[in-house]
Design a protein around this motif. Structure first.
Motif, mmCIF file in Angstrom:
data_model
loop_
_atom_site.group_PDB
_atom_site.id
_atom_site.type_symbol
_atom_site.label_atom_id
_atom_site.label_comp_id
_atom_site.label_asym_id
_atom_site.label_seq_id
_atom_site.Cartn_x
_atom_site.Cartn_y
_atom_site.Cartn_z
ATOM 1 N N PHE A 220 0.917 -1.300 -0.075
ATOM 2 C CA PHE A 220 -0.036 -0.122 0.045
ATOM 3 C C PHE A 220 0.855 1.250 0.066
ATOM 4 N N SER A 221 0.905 1.931 -1.108
ATOM 5 C CA SER A 221 1.684 3.079 -1.369
ATOM 6 C C SER A 221 0.799 4.337 -1.126
ATOM 7 N N GLY A 222 1.471 5.618 -1.362
ATOM 8 C CA GLY A 222 0.655 6.818 -1.449
ATOM 9 C C GLY A 222 1.055 7.710 -0.305
ATOM 10 N N VAL A 223 0.750 9.026 -0.541
ATOM 11 C CA VAL A 223 0.952 9.925 0.683
ATOM 12 C C VAL A 223 0.136 10.277 1.572
ATOM 13 N N GLY A 224 -1.382 9.700 1.110
ATOM 14 C CA GLY A 224 -2.349 10.520 2.043
ATOM 15 C C GLY A 224 -3.258 9.594 2.480
ATOM 16 N N LYS A 225 -2.824 8.244 2.879
ATOM 17 C CA LYS A 225 -3.900 7.087 3.432
ATOM 18 C C LYS A 225 -4.739 7.605 4.717
ATOM 19 N N THR A 226 -5.826 7.274 4.507
ATOM 20 C CA THR A 226 -6.940 7.678 5.516
ATOM 21 C C THR A 226 -7.074 6.835 6.567
ATOM 22 N N VAL A 227 -7.513 7.204 7.759
ATOM 23 C CA VAL A 227 -7.781 5.973 8.964
ATOM 24 C C VAL A 227 -8.617 5.077 8.547
ATOM 25 N N ALA A 228 -9.765 5.293 7.562
ATOM 26 C CA ALA A 228 -10.693 4.199 7.022
ATOM 27 C C ALA A 228 -9.713 3.284 6.024
ATOM 28 N N GLU A 229 -8.919 3.725 5.359
ATOM 29 C CA GLU A 229 -8.184 2.860 4.546
ATOM 30 C C GLU A 229 -6.988 2.099 5.091
ATOM 31 N N ILE A 230 -6.470 2.714 6.264
ATOM 32 C CA ILE A 230 -5.378 1.955 7.091
ATOM 33 C C ILE A 230 -6.272 0.850 7.625
ATOM 34 N N GLU A 231 -7.505 1.026 8.423
ATOM 35 C CA GLU A 231 -8.206 0.078 8.928
ATOM 36 C C GLU A 231 -8.602 -1.050 7.992
ATOM 37 N N LEU A 232 -9.051 -0.953 6.772
ATOM 38 C CA LEU A 232 -9.156 -1.804 5.789
ATOM 39 C C LEU A 232 -8.291 -2.525 5.528
ATOM 40 N N ALA A 233 -7.083 -1.981 5.391
ATOM 41 C CA ALA A 233 -5.810 -2.797 4.975
ATOM 42 C C ALA A 233 -5.463 -3.658 6.093
ATOM 43 N N LEU A 234 -5.299 -3.195 7.402
ATOM 44 C CA LEU A 234 -5.204 -4.082 8.381
ATOM 45 C C LEU A 234 -5.924 -5.427 8.600
ATOM 46 N N GLU A 235 -7.345 -4.980 8.528
ATOM 47 C CA GLU A 235 -8.209 -5.983 8.369
ATOM 48 C C GLU A 235 -8.059 -7.123 7.429
ATOM 49 N N LYS A 236 -7.623 -6.582 6.350
ATOM 50 C CA LYS A 236 -7.585 -7.559 5.114
ATOM 51 C C LYS A 236 -6.166 -8.385 5.386
ATOM 52 N N GLY A 237 -5.147 -7.848 5.941
ATOM 53 C CA GLY A 237 -4.047 -8.467 6.245
ATOM 54 C C GLY A 237 -2.917 -8.196 5.029
ATOM 55 N N ILE A 238 -2.887 -6.938 4.649
ATOM 56 C CA ILE A 238 -1.875 -6.893 3.452
ATOM 57 C C ILE A 238 -0.502 -6.966 4.093
ATOM 58 N N LEU A 239 0.565 -7.009 2.885
ATOM 59 C CA LEU A 239 1.761 -7.309 3.044
ATOM 60 C C LEU A 239 2.655 -6.330 3.683
ATOM 61 N N CYS A 240 2.383 -5.146 3.414
ATOM 62 C CA CYS A 240 3.103 -4.062 3.968
ATOM 63 C C CYS A 240 2.703 -2.688 3.690
ATOM 64 N N PHE A 241 2.675 -1.821 4.477
ATOM 65 C CA PHE A 241 2.364 -0.124 4.045
ATOM 66 C C PHE A 241 3.623 0.545 3.520
ATOM 67 N N ASN A 242 3.796 1.004 2.582
ATOM 68 C CA ASN A 242 5.149 2.133 2.132
ATOM 69 C C ASN A 242 4.734 3.521 2.916
ATOM 70 N N VAL A 243 5.306 3.809 3.963
ATOM 71 C CA VAL A 243 4.928 4.745 4.576
ATOM 72 C C VAL A 243 5.773 6.152 4.059
ATOM 73 N N GLU A 244 5.379 7.138 3.972
ATOM 74 C CA GLU A 244 5.790 8.379 3.100
ATOM 75 C C GLU A 244 6.119 9.641 4.101
ATOM 76 N N SER A 245 5.880 9.565 5.244
ATOM 77 C CA SER A 245 6.163 10.470 6.281
ATOM 78 C C SER A 245 5.884 10.345 7.822
ATOM 79 N N ILE A 246 6.311 10.759 8.417
ATOM 80 C CA ILE A 246 6.550 10.597 10.009
ATOM 81 C C ILE A 246 5.100 10.596 10.528
ATOM 82 N N PRO A 247 4.141 11.915 10.131
ATOM 83 C CA PRO A 247 3.097 11.596 10.727
ATOM 84 C C PRO A 247 1.970 10.334 10.142
#
Length: 424
Positions: free
Chosen positions: A101-128
């Motif tokens: 999961f790449s991208g600079v503006g992941k929302t809370v809802a998108e992160i929740e969905l990705a964690l619930e579905k068990g994705i391989l990895c978040f590509n994180v683009e900032s400290i926030p």
């Protein structure tokens, strides 16, 4: 584009004549070749065979479910940039466990969905973003696998809109800040630091910038290891270009680039880590799907002027945005060439914008009713299409040998305003 050829004077997709597709489905229509798609994917998959490697298709290039299904069946993972793209992967039968999961503006809802579905990895683009993912993971009682997208400040020498690895880019963590950011990530309670990622841009014909960026990632991995932060996968991103016919030169063959990546990685691991392997991830998009498709379109009018001649076609900037957005050169071929002398035309569409052009100063022998094919239109074509001027987006068809499958029908006007409400 070896699977789009002239046969008996008529342009074909594999063994199907394009006029037959126009007759059955109308125009404009995107036409894709299954054989070309699978051949392109094999360019990555075959050199990866027997290795700890994963090819994650960057689905923003073309996200039709039929395309995703074909690639998933070949073992592909997917590089996504939205929650909607994750839902497309799942709808197509793809494995969320192979999703980056790449991208600079992941929302809370998108992160929740990705964690619930068990994705391989978040590509994180900032400290926030690190802190947001950590908070969501903690609330869900999960651990989030993360990788940092490192911006190596390598110039890919491509169009500024698709150069993503320079200091001025919105993407990634600056190379000079990467070590401290990794330290912060490793200290957060609900994150697992598993990888490192880099993507410097797209439409690169030479792999030298990609290999330069790889060297900088390797340098950083060694530094992190010295601090006890151990990286388990190395994501080299995507970026390889295709031949659009503009005379810019041939792109490096996919297999040659992949083999050079492995040669560099193998030498490094042998020297520093006693040959212990590291998982290598690729994120190709355009180089898999770009030359698998054409945009089939019809000539409506021939309009002559004092300074310009215009070939007015039924496709427009809302169907193919690349020429207007990037001033991209796209090759256009007559489906059934004429023997008459060619005239220089600008190919323009019916959208009410002066920027609505698909090609300029092209020598063509055409008449109203003729069919034209915009070549190498499989990437960033339909996915960037819009309904501007209340125009339905094109149909999409997939050709498999002598069979044609409608994989997305043309939109109707009623569908375009079905979600709107008149206030009374």
């Amino acid at each position: 584009m070896s699977h789009f050829t002239y046969q008996d004077g008529v342009l074909h997709a594999e063994r199907v004549a394009l006029p037959d597709i126009a007759k059955a489905f109308g125009t404009p229509t995107y036409v894709y070749s299954k054989a070309q798609l699978l051949a392109n994917f094999d360019g990555y998959a075959k050199p990866c065979a027997g290795r700890d490697a994963l090819v994650c298709y960057a689905m923003k290039a073309n996200s039709n479910l039929a395309i995703l299904d074909l690639l998933a069946k070949q073992g592909a993972g997917f590089d996504i940039v939205s929650g909607g793209e994750l839902q497309r992967v799942i709808a197509a039968g793809g494995d969320p466990g192979k999703v980056i999961f790449s991208g600079v503006g992941k929302t809370v809802a998108e992160i929740e969905l990705a964690l619930e579905k068990g994705i391989l990895c978040f590509n994180v683009e900032s400290i926030p973003e690190l802190h947001r993912i950590n908070e969501v993971a903690g609330r869900l009682a999960k651990r989030a696998p993360v990788s940092l997208r490192v911006n190596p400040n390598v110039d890919p020498k491509t169009h500024p809109y698709i150069a993503t690895g320079l200091k001025a880019s919105k993407f990634g963590v600056a190379f000079s800040d990467a070590l401290d950011t990794y330290r912060q990530a490793a200290a957060l309670a609900h994150l697992d630091v598993v990888g490192i990622d880099c993507h410097i841009g797209s439409q690169l014909l030479d792999d030298a910038p990609l290999l330069e960026a790889l060297d900088k990632l390797i340098e950083l991995i060694d530094t992190l290891a010295g601090e006890g932060i151990h990286i388990h996968h190395l994501d080299v991103g995507g970026g390889l270009g295709i031949d659009y016919g503009a005379g810019d030169g041939e792109p490096v063959p996919i297999a040659h680039y992949v083999e050079r990546v492995f040669a560099r990685v193998d030498a490094w691991r042998a020297e520093k880590y006693d040959g212990k392997p590291i998982k290598v991830v690729f994120e190709p998009g355009r180089s898999i799907v770009g030359n698998t498709g054409v945009l089939l379109m019809s000539v409506e009018f021939i309009k002559t002027g004092e300074e310009k001649n215009f070939c007015v076609i039924d496709a427009a900037m809302n169907d193919m945005a690349r020429p207007a957005l990037y001033q991209a050169w796209m090759d256009v071929k007559p489906v059934t060439p004429r023997d008459a002398g060619a005239v220089k035309y600008d190919l323009v569409g019916p959208v009410c914008e002066s920027g609505d052009w698909l090609a300029r100063d092209r020598d063509l022998a055409v008449e109203p009713g003729d069919l034209l094919a915009m070549m190498a239109a499989g990437a960033y074509g339909f996915t960037m299409a819009s309904n501007y001027n209340t125009r339905g987006r094109p149909a999409e068809v997939l050709v498999d040998g002598d069979q044609v499958h409608l994989i997305r029908r043309r939109e109707t006007a009623d569908e375009l305003f079905a979600l709107e409400t008149i206030v009374k």
